[in-house]
Design a protein around this motif. Structure first.
Motif, PDB file in Angstrom:
ATOM      1  N   SER A 189      -6.019  12.612   2.373  1.00 58.31           N
ATOM      2  CA  SER A 189      -4.986  11.589   2.521  1.00 58.31           C
ATOM      3  C   SER A 189      -5.624  10.216   2.690  1.00 58.31           C
ATOM      4  CB  SER A 189      -4.097  11.891   3.731  1.00 58.31           C
ATOM      5  OG  SER A 189      -4.862  11.855   4.921  1.00 58.31           O
ATOM      6  N   GLY A 190      -4.782   9.205   2.493  1.00 56.99           N
ATOM      7  CA  GLY A 190      -5.254   7.842   2.681  1.00 56.99           C
ATOM      8  C   GLY A 190      -4.242   6.829   2.183  1.00 56.99           C
ATOM      9  N   ASN A 191      -4.407   5.582   2.606  1.00 61.83           N
ATOM     10  CA  ASN A 191      -3.571   4.472   2.146  1.00 61.83           C
ATOM     11  C   ASN A 191      -4.214   3.851   0.916  1.00 61.83           C
ATOM     12  OD1 ASN A 191      -1.341   4.319   3.945  1.00 61.83           O
ATOM     13  ND2 ASN A 191      -2.779   3.692   5.542  1.00 61.83           N
ATOM     14  N   SER A 224       0.855  -1.188   0.000  1.00 61.41           N
ATOM     15  CA  SER A 224       0.000   0.000   0.000  1.00 61.41           C
ATOM     16  C   SER A 224       0.890   1.236   0.000  1.00 61.41           C
ATOM     17  CB  SER A 224      -0.946   0.020   1.207  1.00 61.41           C
ATOM     18  OG  SER A 224      -0.224   0.167   2.398  1.00 61.41           O
ATOM     19  N   TYR A 225       0.313   2.350  -0.410  1.00 59.58           N
ATOM     20  CA  TYR A 225       1.076   3.587  -0.537  1.00 59.58           C
ATOM     21  C   TYR A 225       0.282   4.707   0.132  1.00 59.58           C
ATOM     22  CZ  TYR A 225       3.723   7.364  -2.741  1.00 59.58           C
ATOM     23  OH  TYR A 225       4.492   8.474  -2.978  1.00 59.58           O
ATOM     24  N   TYR A 226       0.893   5.379   1.109  1.00 59.13           N
ATOM     25  CA  TYR A 226       0.233   6.501   1.768  1.00 59.13           C
ATOM     26  C   TYR A 226       0.362   7.720   0.864  1.00 59.13           C
ATOM     27  CZ  TYR A 226      -0.993  10.107   5.110  1.00 59.13           C
ATOM     28  OH  TYR A 226      -1.584  11.174   5.730  1.00 59.13           O
ATOM     29  N   TYR A 227      -0.776   8.290   0.477  1.00 60.52           N
ATOM     30  CA  TYR A 227      -0.782   9.435  -0.429  1.00 60.52           C
ATOM     31  C   TYR A 227      -1.503  10.589   0.240  1.00 60.52           C
ATOM     32  CZ  TYR A 227      -1.606  12.344  -4.520  1.00 60.52           C
ATOM     33  OH  TYR A 227      -1.639  13.396  -5.396  1.00 60.52           O
ATOM     34  N   ARG A 228      -0.957  11.800   0.017  1.00 62.03           N
ATOM     35  CA  ARG A 228      -1.532  13.005   0.619  1.00 62.03           C
ATOM     36  C   ARG A 228      -1.440  14.149  -0.375  1.00 62.03           C
ATOM     37  NH1 ARG A 228       0.876  15.715   6.135  1.00 62.03           N
ATOM     38  NH2 ARG A 228      -0.760  17.270   6.331  1.00 62.03           N
ATOM     39  N   ILE A 276      -9.053   8.624  -0.985  1.00 57.64           N
ATOM     40  CA  ILE A 276      -8.433   9.519  -0.017  1.00 57.64           C
ATOM     41  C   ILE A 276      -9.547  10.391   0.570  1.00 57.64           C
ATOM     42  CG2 ILE A 276      -6.124   9.497  -1.040  1.00 57.64           C
ATOM     43  CD1 ILE A 276      -6.758  12.137  -2.412  1.00 57.64           C
TER      44      ILE A 276
END
Length: 127
Positions: free
Chosen positions: A100-102, A86-90, A123
């Motif tokens: 934001s969210g994974n 998974s990739y945390y994006y903001r 997100i």
């Protein structure tokens, strides 16, 4: 036995009264203060039951809630084994603030000496 109990109860009653008794003179009692500009007697009241007297709009925080956006992100990795699940994006939105969210891993693609990993998900922003 009843006479002794009755005598004890009466003695306790009168003793309690004598301890709690205080005298107040008429000069020590304050007159009630009535504002003549705003007081209304019941006979003069022009208002019916349930009449709204005042409504104020108060400044303050409004109810908050989450906004959601679907997002697809492609990220480059030089090693296939470095690709996370998974990739945390903001990201920042000038109207709503931070989203934001994974994002979960969707797929990978070879790119020369590295790999493109694609992540897709939702997100959210607390607004």
């Amino acid at each position: 036995m009843k006479k002794k109990f009755l005598g004890f109860a009466l003695a306790t009653f009168f003793f309690t009264l004598s301890l709690g008794a205080t005298s107040v003179s008429a000069s020590e009692v304050a007159d009630p203060v009535i504002d003549s500009e705003t007081s209304v007697t019941l006979e003069e009241s022009p208002l019916a039951d349930g009449t709204i007297i005042e409504v104020k709009d108060t400044e303050g925080p409004s109810p908050r809630f989450y906004l959601h956006r679907n997002k697809t992100v492609t990220v480059y990795y030089s090693n296939f084994y470095a690709i996370p699940s998974s990739y945390y994006y903001r990201e920042y939105d000038k109207n709503y603030g931070w989203f934001s969210g994974n994002l979960p891993f969707i797929s990978s693609k070879s790119a020369g000496s590295g790999y493109y990993a694609t992540y897709r998900g939702t997100i959210s922003a607390w607004v």
